[in-house]
Design a protein around this motif. Structure first.
Motif, PDB file in Angstrom:
ATOM      1  N   PHE A 155      -8.136  26.568 -56.983  1.00 14.91           N
ATOM      2  CA  PHE A 155      -9.170  25.822 -57.702  1.00 14.91           C
ATOM      3  C   PHE A 155      -9.153  24.345 -57.300  1.00 14.91           C
ATOM      4  CE2 PHE A 155      -8.727  28.991 -61.461  1.00 14.91           C
ATOM      5  CZ  PHE A 155      -9.542  29.893 -60.791  1.00 14.91           C
ATOM      6  N   ALA A 156      -7.948  23.764 -57.278  1.00 17.46           N
ATOM      7  CA  ALA A 156      -7.830  22.342 -56.939  1.00 17.46           C
ATOM      8  C   ALA A 156      -8.262  22.085 -55.503  1.00 17.46           C
ATOM      9  CB  ALA A 156      -6.387  21.869 -57.148  1.00 17.46           C
ATOM     10  N   GLY A 157      -7.854  22.995 -54.598  1.00 21.82           N
ATOM     11  CA  GLY A 157      -8.238  22.819 -53.203  1.00 21.82           C
ATOM     12  C   GLY A 157      -9.733  22.915 -53.007  1.00 21.82           C
ATOM     13  N   ALA A 158     -10.358  23.885 -53.663  1.00 22.50           N
ATOM     14  CA  ALA A 158     -11.798  24.075 -53.496  1.00 22.50           C
ATOM     15  C   ALA A 158     -12.584  22.898 -54.049  1.00 22.50           C
ATOM     16  CB  ALA A 158     -12.240  25.360 -54.189  1.00 22.50           C
ATOM     17  N   THR A 159     -12.115  22.312 -55.144  1.00 19.29           N
ATOM     18  CA  THR A 159     -12.853  21.196 -55.741  1.00 19.29           C
ATOM     19  C   THR A 159     -12.523  19.867 -55.085  1.00 19.29           C
ATOM     20  OG1 THR A 159     -11.119  20.952 -57.422  1.00 19.29           O
ATOM     21  CG2 THR A 159     -13.003  22.310 -57.988  1.00 19.29           C
TER      22      THR A 159
END
Length: 502
Positions: A155-159
């Protein structure tokens, strides 16, 4: 040795007349759709996903692997001939490839892209054979808190690395998480966000979401911005390379592969970073730097190899951990879930025949694509002359047919339209699409892992943080989120020091 034996067994499943025909059909259709302007690999896979329904899982994924690699190949053709990248990872190919085409070297540009893609795809798939089972062995030892941490890292990487801002990426992720909540709570049995509609009790099918957001949304967006007249297509000629072209291309192919596979396998990798790194490296190492910006063949060979090696790299976390690291992998994950198969550490144990047949079919599809793309490049170029209204009307028609085929209920067509409008709006306001798809797919899984962790700790919140693996991952997440602030403070301190010294 066991991996190679499993791979040979996979070739045994693929090398039958019917399966070879399905592989050939997959690469042909995937390339044909991928060649069309504005359509990248993710949209190609999403659009053609429904045509694999009705097949046995092994046969469906043999065809699906062909569509996957075919879409990757098709994007380079439209980038070179029309300067219209289907996705951000093809932008670098278009920079030098279109200049080569305008200089009368379209044949050489297409040839080095096709051969480089074959070389990188073959090496990347072999590395997948060697690396993925080792990742599985490590993943089996992880518990629910570790998996929750991995999901949060995704999630953090995608955002963090996608879109024009982190806020937009986070907003897209929240939209995906909300869509993923629709349906019945698996623990309490309560309906969530179903609006009293019985058909939504099972949730919104991931395939409908993927086709709506990618295919319909992209078709509406591109159709709204392209002119009705077809673009000017540059004559292709016979796609082949001279001795000088071979000499200048083979090292960029290998260097691009070395960039693409490891970065593509990272949870927040993707193909954009290795393609730009490859381009910068080739520009620095080239004996003809003056040609860059005017049609340097190294600027096509390296980035295109990096792009395809990255595609093979994305399959490592997808198969071994169930994590999609780019849009195409997210749609592939949707294909697994549509068959009731959950990618992850147990996939290699529960579905070994399917996994190794899929990997073997990547080798076969890669070879078919090389044989198709070199002699048939002029024929693919003619597809670019289809009038835009007919092209995008056809895309929406087939997307609607495919979405209806999932559950055979009219409500899915309404959902498809609403999701397509949502995809259009996201592109209009600069929201990246991938975080939404990741939220839809991984949101319910992350929720299940969080509940399992809390159950194991009797409701104690400390149970959400497991052993050393989770600690390391949370440290990486904090660094990823806090890095812009750290970099900003560092720049301010350096500026202050310069002012004081002056």
């Amino acid at each position: 040795m066991d991996n190679l034996m499993n791979l040979l067994a996979g070739f045994g499943d693929v090398l039958t007349p019917v399966n070879l025909l399905l592989a050939l059909l997959g690469v042909t259709v995937g390339t044909a759709v991928g060649v069309l302007p504005g359509i990248g690999p993710a949209m190609t896979v999403a659009l053609l996903l429904p045509i694999t329904y009705g097949l046995e899982p092994v046969q469906a994924f043999i065809m699906f692997a062909g569509i996957f690699y075919g879409g990757m190949y098709g994007g380079s053709t439209t980038s070179i001939l029309l300067n219209t990248p289907g996705e951000s990872s093809s932008v670098v190919t278009a920079i030098e490839g279109n200049k080569m085409a305008r200089a009368g070297r379209a044949a050489q540009a297409l040839a080095t892209a096709a051969i480089g893609s074959f070389v990188a795809g073959t090496i990347g798939t072999m590395l997948l054979v060697l690396v993925a089972p080792q990742v599985v062995k490590f993943a089996i030892s992880l518990g629910a808190p570790d998996y929750l941490a991995i999901m949060l890292l995704a999630f953090a990487g995608a955002t963090s690395v996608l879109g024009s801002s982190r806020i937009r990426g986070f907003a897209a992720l929240l939209l995906g998480l909300v869509i993923g909540l629709v349906g019945i709570d698996k623990v309490t049995g309560q309906q969530r966000l179903t609006l009293g509609i019985p058909q939504l009790a099972d949730g919104i099918d991931v395939v409908v979401v993927a086709v709506g957001i990618f295919a319909v949304g992209e078709a509406l967006w591109v159709a709204a911005h392209l002119r009705r007249n077809p673009g000017t297509v540059i004559p292709v000629g016979r796609p082949w390379m001279g001795r000088s072209d071979w000499r200048r291309s083979w090292k960029p192919w290998l260097r691009g592969t070395a960039y693409g596979f490891p970065i593509g396998a990272l949870p927040a990798g993707g193909a954009e970073i290795p393609t730009f790194l490859s381009y910068a490296t080739e520009k620095k190492l080239s004996k003809h730097p003056e040609e860059f910006g005017n049609g340097a063949i190294e600027g096509v060979a390296g980035p295109e190899a990096a792009n395809n090696a990255s595609a093979a790299g994305t399959l490592v976390p997808m198969l071994a951990l169930g994590l999609p690291t780019n849009a195409t992998a997210a749609v592939m994950l949707a294909a697994f879930t549509s068959y009731g198969i959950q990618p992850g550490p147990l996939l290699f144990q529960r579905e070994p025949k399917l996994v190794w047949a899929l990997i073997a079919s990547l080798f076969i599809g890669n070879l078919f694509l090389l044989l198709l793309n070199l002699p048939l490049a002029p024929a693919w170029a003619k597809l670019l002359q289809i009038p835009r209204p007919y092209l995008y009307a056809g895309i929406i028609f087939f997307a609607s047919m495919g979405a209806y085929a999932v559950n055979a209920q009219p409500l899915d067509l309404l959902l498809l339209l609403l999701l397509g409008l949502l995809g259009f709006g996201m592109r209009r306001f600069g929201l990246p699409v991938l975080p939404l798809i990741i939220g839809v797919i991984l949101g319910p899984i992350a929720e299940r892992q969080a509940r399992m962790a809390l159950q194991l700790s009797n409701g104690d919140a400390s149970g959400l943080v497991g052993g050393p693996v989770a600690y390391v991952i949370y440290a990486v997440i904090l660094l990823m989120i806090g890095w812009p602030l750290i970099a900003k403070l560092r720049r301010q301190i350096m500026t202050k020091d310069v002012v004081i010294s002056a």
